[in-house]
Design an enzyme around this catalytic site. Structure first.
Site, PDB file in Angstrom:
ATOM      1  N   ARG A 103       0.837  -1.195   0.000  1.00 27.05           N
ATOM      2  CA  ARG A 103       0.000   0.000   0.000  1.00 27.05           C
ATOM      3  C   ARG A 103       0.872   1.245   0.000  1.00 27.05           C
ATOM      4  NH1 ARG A 103      -4.027   1.705   4.909  1.00 27.05           N
ATOM      5  NH2 ARG A 103      -2.037   2.201   5.896  1.00 27.05           N
ATOM      6  N   THR A 107      -0.996   7.666  -1.151  1.00 35.33           N
ATOM      7  CA  THR A 107      -2.254   7.559  -1.893  1.00 35.33           C
ATOM      8  C   THR A 107      -3.185   6.506  -1.299  1.00 35.33           C
ATOM      9  OG1 THR A 107      -1.435   5.855  -3.411  1.00 35.33           O
ATOM     10  CG2 THR A 107      -1.004   8.148  -3.998  1.00 35.33           C
ATOM     11  N   ASP A 203       0.579  -1.700  13.725  1.00 34.37           N
ATOM     12  CA  ASP A 203       0.960  -2.326  12.463  1.00 34.37           C
ATOM     13  C   ASP A 203       1.139  -3.821  12.697  1.00 34.37           C
ATOM     14  OD1 ASP A 203       2.941  -3.424  10.454  1.00 34.37           O
ATOM     15  OD2 ASP A 203       2.642  -1.417   9.615  1.00 34.37           O
ATOM     16  N   ASP A 206       4.620  -5.330  11.745  1.00 35.26           N
ATOM     17  CA  ASP A 206       5.675  -4.982  12.687  1.00 35.26           C
ATOM     18  C   ASP A 206       5.532  -5.760  13.989  1.00 35.26           C
ATOM     19  OD1 ASP A 206       6.713  -3.249  10.847  1.00 35.26           O
ATOM     20  OD2 ASP A 206       5.951  -1.434  11.810  1.00 35.26           O
TER      21      ASP A 206
END
Length: 213
Positions: A103, A107, A203, A206
């Site tokens: 991703r 954007t 995340d 992570d």
């Protein structure tokens, strides 16, 4: 598109520990694995089966076995890999493909950078693994990729969803005439301005594997 939020005390308990910032990566991986197996139980409720004639020690009977072609499990790299063991534990005869999606953080658009899948998925049920349904772009791109190859039934298993992501995914799948189901442990409050789920769990990649990319 159908969205199924699994309401179960064990799901809620494991998800709470996953959310906790104090949970280390080894514990996070183990609990994510366990949670996916619980979600997979519901996600595979519509898996295709056929009758199977067998002999028990007492008498013949008609049982059930998975139909062919076998289901295809597709983790989205890299975070989806942390869900794979929990899924195949419940569905060990399934085949596994891989789809690399990234991703763009500016954007929020998703693009494919790698894939290891059969060229022809005609008649295949696919189970897509991705921890987060946040902006919806990654899952929409992945589903369209699978449909373009012939998949005719897709179930996505996620740990968390954001309402905006579900809405965006529905719009992103406009015109696709294939049943799509989202199975998730929780529908969270919202997305923040960086596209992260709130309250979320951070995340997922992570927290599963550390900060190295």
């Amino acid at each position: 598109m159908r969205t199924l939020v699994i309401d179960h005390p064990l799901v809620a308990h494991k998800l709470t520990v996953l959310r906790d910032v104090r949970t280390d990566s080894p514990t996070f991986r183990r609990l994510a694995d366990e949670l996916v197996t619980l979600l997979a139980y519901e996600a595979t409720r519509d898996v295709r089966v056929v009758p199977d004639e067998i002999e028990t020690p007492v008498a013949p009977t008609t049982g059930t076995k998975l139909a062919t072609p076998k289901p295809l499990v597709v983790p989205i790299l890299r975070a989806g890999l942390g869900m794979l063991d929990g899924m195949v534990r419940l569905l060990p005869t399934a085949e596994v493909g891989f789809l690399g999606m990234v991703r763009n953080e500016e954007t929020l658009e998703a693009s494919t950078y790698a894939e290891r899948l059969p060229d022809d998925l005609s008649g295949r049920q696919c189970y897509v693994l991705d921890p987060m349904l946040a902006t919806g772009g990654t899952l929409a791109a992945a589903i369209r990729f699978l449909v373009d190859r012939g998949a005719d039934h897709i179930t996505c298993i996620t740990l968390l969803c954001a309402p905006e992501g579900v809405e965006a995914l529905e719009k992103g799948l406009d015109g696709i005439d294939v049943p799509v189901t989202i199975v998730t442990a929780a529908m969270d409050e919202r997305l923040n301005d960086k596209g992260y789920i709130v309250p979320g769990l951070g995340d997922a990649g992570d927290r599963l594997y550390g900060l190295a990319h």
